[in-house]
Design a protein around this motif. Structure first.
Motif, PDB file in Angstrom:
ATOM      1  N   ILE A 116       0.839  -1.198   0.000  1.00  0.00           N
ATOM      2  CA  ILE A 116       0.000   0.000   0.000  1.00  0.00           C
ATOM      3  C   ILE A 116       0.876   1.251   0.000  1.00  0.00           C
ATOM      4  CG2 ILE A 116      -1.597   1.359   1.423  1.00  0.00           C
ATOM      5  CD1 ILE A 116      -2.827  -1.335   2.297  1.00  0.00           C
ATOM      6  N   LYS A 117       1.910   1.244   0.837  1.00  0.00           N
ATOM      7  CA  LYS A 117       2.758   2.434   0.960  1.00  0.00           C
ATOM      8  C   LYS A 117       3.708   2.618  -0.218  1.00  0.00           C
ATOM      9  CE  LYS A 117       2.798   5.108   3.424  1.00  0.00           C
ATOM     10  NZ  LYS A 117       2.109   6.361   3.161  1.00  0.00           N
ATOM     11  N   THR A 118       4.088   1.539  -0.910  1.00  0.00           N
ATOM     12  CA  THR A 118       5.011   1.671  -2.040  1.00  0.00           C
ATOM     13  C   THR A 118       4.290   1.704  -3.373  1.00  0.00           C
ATOM     14  OG1 THR A 118       5.340  -0.727  -2.145  1.00  0.00           O
ATOM     15  CG2 THR A 118       6.887   0.553  -0.788  1.00  0.00           C
ATOM     16  N   SER A 119       2.991   1.793  -3.326  1.00  0.00           N
ATOM     17  CA  SER A 119       2.209   1.835  -4.553  1.00  0.00           C
ATOM     18  C   SER A 119       2.526   3.106  -5.338  1.00  0.00           C
ATOM     19  CB  SER A 119       0.716   1.803  -4.214  1.00  0.00           C
ATOM     20  OG  SER A 119      -0.057   2.005  -5.356  1.00  0.00           O
ATOM     21  N   THR A 120       2.394   3.008  -6.647  1.00  0.00           N
ATOM     22  CA  THR A 120       2.636   4.177  -7.500  1.00  0.00           C
ATOM     23  C   THR A 120       1.400   5.054  -7.637  1.00  0.00           C
ATOM     24  OG1 THR A 120       2.095   2.878  -9.468  1.00  0.00           O
ATOM     25  CG2 THR A 120       4.428   3.015  -8.816  1.00  0.00           C
ATOM     26  N   ALA A 121       0.298   4.640  -7.031  1.00  0.00           N
ATOM     27  CA  ALA A 121      -0.921   5.435  -7.090  1.00  0.00           C
ATOM     28  C   ALA A 121      -0.711   6.751  -6.336  1.00  0.00           C
ATOM     29  CB  ALA A 121      -2.089   4.671  -6.485  1.00  0.00           C
ATOM     30  N   ALA A 122      -1.371   7.774  -6.799  1.00  0.00           N
ATOM     31  CA  ALA A 122      -1.217   9.098  -6.190  1.00  0.00           C
ATOM     32  C   ALA A 122      -1.720   9.121  -4.749  1.00  0.00           C
ATOM     33  CB  ALA A 122      -1.975  10.129  -7.002  1.00  0.00           C
ATOM     34  N   ARG A 123      -2.692   8.294  -4.423  1.00  0.00           N
ATOM     35  CA  ARG A 123      -3.265   8.296  -3.080  1.00  0.00           C
ATOM     36  C   ARG A 123      -2.421   7.533  -2.068  1.00  0.00           C
ATOM     37  NH1 ARG A 123      -9.668   7.529  -4.325  1.00  0.00           N
ATOM     38  NH2 ARG A 123      -9.925   9.516  -5.366  1.00  0.00           N
ATOM     39  N   ALA A 124      -1.386   6.852  -2.497  1.00  0.00           N
ATOM     40  CA  ALA A 124      -0.557   6.074  -1.573  1.00  0.00           C
ATOM     41  C   ALA A 124       0.215   6.964  -0.612  1.00  0.00           C
ATOM     42  CB  ALA A 124       0.410   5.194  -2.349  1.00  0.00           C
ATOM     43  N   THR A 125       0.398   8.219  -0.970  1.00  0.00           N
ATOM     44  CA  THR A 125       1.150   9.128  -0.097  1.00  0.00           C
ATOM     45  C   THR A 125       0.245   9.876   0.875  1.00  0.00           C
ATOM     46  OG1 THR A 125       1.005  10.873  -1.769  1.00  0.00           O
ATOM     47  CG2 THR A 125       2.956   9.444  -1.820  1.00  0.00           C
ATOM     48  N   GLU A 126      -1.058   9.699   0.765  1.00  0.00           N
ATOM     49  CA  GLU A 126      -1.978  10.397   1.657  1.00  0.00           C
ATOM     50  C   GLU A 126      -1.916   9.813   3.065  1.00  0.00           C
ATOM     51  OE1 GLU A 126      -5.922  10.566   0.143  1.00  0.00           O
ATOM     52  OE2 GLU A 126      -5.330  11.523  -1.718  1.00  0.00           O
ATOM     53  N   PRO A 127      -2.237  10.611   4.062  1.00  0.00           N
ATOM     54  CA  PRO A 127      -2.214  10.110   5.440  1.00  0.00           C
ATOM     55  C   PRO A 127      -3.178   8.946   5.678  1.00  0.00           C
ATOM     56  CG  PRO A 127      -2.305  12.500   5.439  1.00  0.00           C
ATOM     57  CD  PRO A 127      -2.473  12.045   4.015  1.00  0.00           C
ATOM     58  N   ARG A 128      -4.297   8.932   4.978  1.00  0.00           N
ATOM     59  CA  ARG A 128      -5.242   7.836   5.209  1.00  0.00           C
ATOM     60  C   ARG A 128      -4.699   6.499   4.720  1.00  0.00           C
ATOM     61  NH1 ARG A 128     -10.061   9.718   1.216  1.00  0.00           N
ATOM     62  NH2 ARG A 128      -8.776   9.918  -0.644  1.00  0.00           N
ATOM     63  N   ALA A 129      -3.797   6.504   3.730  1.00  0.00           N
ATOM     64  CA  ALA A 129      -3.150   5.260   3.309  1.00  0.00           C
ATOM     65  C   ALA A 129      -2.232   4.745   4.416  1.00  0.00           C
ATOM     66  CB  ALA A 129      -2.368   5.474   2.016  1.00  0.00           C
ATOM     67  N   THR A 130      -1.551   5.663   5.081  1.00  0.00           N
ATOM     68  CA  THR A 130      -0.700   5.274   6.208  1.00  0.00           C
ATOM     69  C   THR A 130      -1.542   4.747   7.362  1.00  0.00           C
ATOM     70  OG1 THR A 130       0.898   6.963   5.577  1.00  0.00           O
ATOM     71  CG2 THR A 130       1.054   6.095   7.815  1.00  0.00           C
ATOM     72  N   ILE A 131      -2.646   5.401   7.653  1.00  0.00           N
ATOM     73  CA  ILE A 131      -3.536   4.951   8.715  1.00  0.00           C
ATOM     74  C   ILE A 131      -4.094   3.577   8.393  1.00  0.00           C
ATOM     75  CG2 ILE A 131      -5.754   5.421   9.850  1.00  0.00           C
ATOM     76  CD1 ILE A 131      -5.046   8.431   9.540  1.00  0.00           C
ATOM     77  N   PHE A 132      -4.468   3.358   7.146  1.00  0.00           N
ATOM     78  CA  PHE A 132      -4.988   2.058   6.731  1.00  0.00           C
ATOM     79  C   PHE A 132      -3.924   0.977   6.880  1.00  0.00           C
ATOM     80  CE2 PHE A 132      -6.062  -1.125   3.455  1.00  0.00           C
ATOM     81  CZ  PHE A 132      -7.306  -1.487   3.920  1.00  0.00           C
TER      82      PHE A 132
END
Length: 123
Positions: free
Chosen positions: A31-47
């Motif tokens: 999830i964190k190393t994904s190339t998607a633009a949303r991977a850098t959002e805080p909610r991705a880290t929380i998830f």
């Protein structure tokens, strides 16, 4: 029942309790190393952190002989395998490794007799 009266955890259950959080750690890393633009959002880290905490809670339930933790762990692993299959035919190496980890967890919790006897009926 005190901790001295408890019998030792069977090796298959202990292995599943270790492999399950590692499989979820692989998913959090994806999830964190994904190339998607949303991977850098805080909610991705929380998830991602939530996934790891959930897997640790399931592993604790396996250690404490909670039958529902076994059922939830197996169900979550099945769901995760099905989710990984959606990437076919171009499946990533980490996804394949994660799926193999969850297949191992399912096998370790359902097949050996010692694993099935570890969880008392009705829990």
């Amino acid at each position: 029942m005190t901790d001295q009266d408890r019998r030792p955890m069977p090796v298959p259950v202990a292995a599943a309790a270790i492999i399950f959080p590692l499989g979820n750690a692989l998913q959090a890393a994806q999830i964190k190393t994904s190339t998607a633009a949303r991977a850098t959002e805080p909610r991705a880290t929380i998830f991602a952190v939530g996934l790891i905490l959930l897997s640790l809670a399931f592993a604790y339930g396996l250690w404490r002989q909670v039958g529902r933790a076994r059922i939830l762990t197996v169900g979550y692993a099945i769901f995760n395998i099905a989710y990984g299959l959606t990437e076919l035919p171009d499946i990533a190496e980490l996804t394949a490794l994660r799926m193999m980890a969850f297949v191992a967890v399912i096998g370790l919790l359902l097949v050996p007799t010692s694993s099935r006897q570890w969880f008392p009926p009705g829990t």
